[in-house]
Motif scaffolding. Structure first.
Motif, PDB file in Angstrom:
ATOM      1  N   ILE A  50       0.750  -1.788   0.177  1.00 38.42           N
ATOM      2  CA  ILE A  50       0.276  -0.174  -0.033  1.00 38.42           C
ATOM      3  C   ILE A  50       1.285   0.692   0.020  1.00 38.42           C
ATOM      4  O   ILE A  50       0.837   2.113  -0.881  1.00 38.42           O
ATOM      5  CB  ILE A  50      -1.123   0.120   1.128  1.00 38.42           C
ATOM      6  CG1 ILE A  50      -1.928  -1.236   0.932  1.00 38.42           C
ATOM      7  CG2 ILE A  50      -1.539   0.925   1.511  1.00 38.42           C
ATOM      8  CD1 ILE A  50      -2.778  -1.323   2.179  1.00 38.42           C
ATOM      9  N   HIS A  54       1.255   4.281  -2.619  1.00 37.94           N
ATOM     10  CA  HIS A  54       0.904   5.636  -2.818  1.00 37.94           C
ATOM     11  C   HIS A  54       1.747   6.896  -2.326  1.00 37.94           C
ATOM     12  O   HIS A  54       1.803   7.768  -2.888  1.00 37.94           O
ATOM     13  CB  HIS A  54       0.304   5.959  -0.723  1.00 37.94           C
ATOM     14  CG  HIS A  54      -1.343   5.349  -0.959  1.00 37.94           C
ATOM     15  ND1 HIS A  54      -1.148   4.222  -0.346  1.00 37.94           N
ATOM     16  CD2 HIS A  54      -2.113   6.112  -0.890  1.00 37.94           C
ATOM     17  CE1 HIS A  54      -3.213   3.840  -0.718  1.00 37.94           C
ATOM     18  NE2 HIS A  54      -3.233   5.492  -0.591  1.00 37.94           N
ATOM     19  N   LEU A  58       1.416  10.129  -4.735  1.00 41.36           N
ATOM     20  CA  LEU A  58       2.215  11.738  -4.307  1.00 41.36           C
ATOM     21  C   LEU A  58       3.112  12.328  -5.014  1.00 41.36           C
ATOM     22  O   LEU A  58       2.387  13.600  -4.533  1.00 41.36           O
ATOM     23  CB  LEU A  58       2.043  11.348  -2.782  1.00 41.36           C
ATOM     24  CG  LEU A  58       1.105  10.446  -1.588  1.00 41.36           C
ATOM     25  CD1 LEU A  58       1.727   9.616  -0.389  1.00 41.36           C
ATOM     26  CD2 LEU A  58      -0.074  11.412  -2.078  1.00 41.36           C
ATOM     27  N   THR A  82       6.451  15.666  -0.192  1.00 42.85           N
ATOM     28  CA  THR A  82       5.545  13.774   0.017  1.00 42.85           C
ATOM     29  C   THR A  82       6.370  13.249   0.541  1.00 42.85           C
ATOM     30  O   THR A  82       5.338  12.660   1.144  1.00 42.85           O
ATOM     31  CB  THR A  82       5.629  13.108  -1.786  1.00 42.85           C
ATOM     32  OG1 THR A  82       6.045  14.066  -2.461  1.00 42.85           O
ATOM     33  CG2 THR A  82       5.925  11.887  -1.168  1.00 42.85           C
ATOM     34  N   ILE A  86       4.056  11.448   3.903  1.00 39.49           N
ATOM     35  CA  ILE A  86       4.018  10.431   4.451  1.00 39.49           C
ATOM     36  C   ILE A  86       4.703  10.626   5.534  1.00 39.49           C
ATOM     37  O   ILE A  86       3.673   9.414   6.954  1.00 39.49           O
ATOM     38  CB  ILE A  86       5.351  10.226   3.641  1.00 39.49           C
ATOM     39  CG1 ILE A  86       4.586   9.494   2.128  1.00 39.49           C
ATOM     40  CG2 ILE A  86       5.262   7.861   4.235  1.00 39.49           C
ATOM     41  CD1 ILE A  86       5.452   9.618   1.200  1.00 39.49           C
ATOM     42  N   LEU A  89       0.638  10.826   7.336  1.00 39.11           N
ATOM     43  CA  LEU A  89      -0.720  10.041   7.277  1.00 39.11           C
ATOM     44  C   LEU A  89       0.056   8.672   8.294  1.00 39.11           C
ATOM     45  O   LEU A  89      -0.363   7.788   8.409  1.00 39.11           O
ATOM     46  CB  LEU A  89      -0.511   9.166   5.776  1.00 39.11           C
ATOM     47  CG  LEU A  89      -0.701  10.557   5.003  1.00 39.11           C
ATOM     48  CD1 LEU A  89      -0.866   9.945   3.098  1.00 39.11           C
ATOM     49  CD2 LEU A  89      -2.384  10.186   4.757  1.00 39.11           C
ATOM     50  N   ALA A 131       6.472   3.924   1.076  1.00 38.41           N
ATOM     51  CA  ALA A 131       5.836   5.291   0.658  1.00 38.41           C
ATOM     52  C   ALA A 131       7.530   6.117   0.763  1.00 38.41           C
ATOM     53  O   ALA A 131       7.335   6.468  -0.519  1.00 38.41           O
ATOM     54  CB  ALA A 131       5.022   5.769   1.627  1.00 38.41           C
TER      55      ALA A 131
END
Length: 151
Positions: A50, A54, A58, A82, A86, A89, A131
């Motif tokens: 995942i 992403h 991004l 970015t 991250i 998130l 990520a």
């Protein structure tokens, strides 16, 4: 149109409509192949996959739509933006894990379930590493493309 849309399992109290899209085998197959629902993945691999998806995508909006889009450092600023998103998130995943999984389940026999504190921490770590890694890969790919200016 009314012949195609009906209550799920003919039960009107469920609150879900059965349509040709939501009930099709194609939709079910697509959803079962997503990393969140795929059978046999560890939480670390779920988070990694995942995060890879992403982080890679991004960076584009930050580079092309950010406030420094017309400067010579737009790619670097987009990359740092970015990484910042991250981090935000991952912080959100951390807060969700702390609020949801207070105690470790003692009857957990499988390591493939995301409903434990340990599994959620593995998922979160995989997401962060994936990520950041894919954002770095996208940065390297984009830095090797020559820029074109319109005059």
């Amino acid at each position: 149109m009314a012949n195609f849309i009906k209550a799920y399992n003919n039960d009107p109290s469920v609150g879900h409509l059965s349509t040709p899209i939501t009930s099709s085998a194609v939709t079910r197959a697509i959803l079962q192949n997503l990393p969140a629902y795929r059978f046999g993945l560890t939480p670390l691999l779920r988070g990694l996959e995942i995060g890879l998806a992403h982080g890679y995508f991004l960076i584009g909006p930050f580079v092309n739509l950010g406030p420094l889009r017309n400067s010579s450092i737009s790619l670097l600023a987009g990359f740092f933006s970015t990484i910042g998103l991250i981090l935000i998130l991952t912080l959100g995943l951390t807060i969700y894990g702390l609020a949801t999984f207070q105690d470790e389940k003692l009857d957990s026999t499988t390591n493939f379930d995301l409903q434990t504190k340990t599994a959620w921490n593995q998922f979160k770590g995989g997401f962060f590493v994936g990520a950041c890694g894919s954002a770095g890969f996208a940065f390297i790919c984009l830095s090797s493309i020559p820029t074109f200016t319109v005059t």
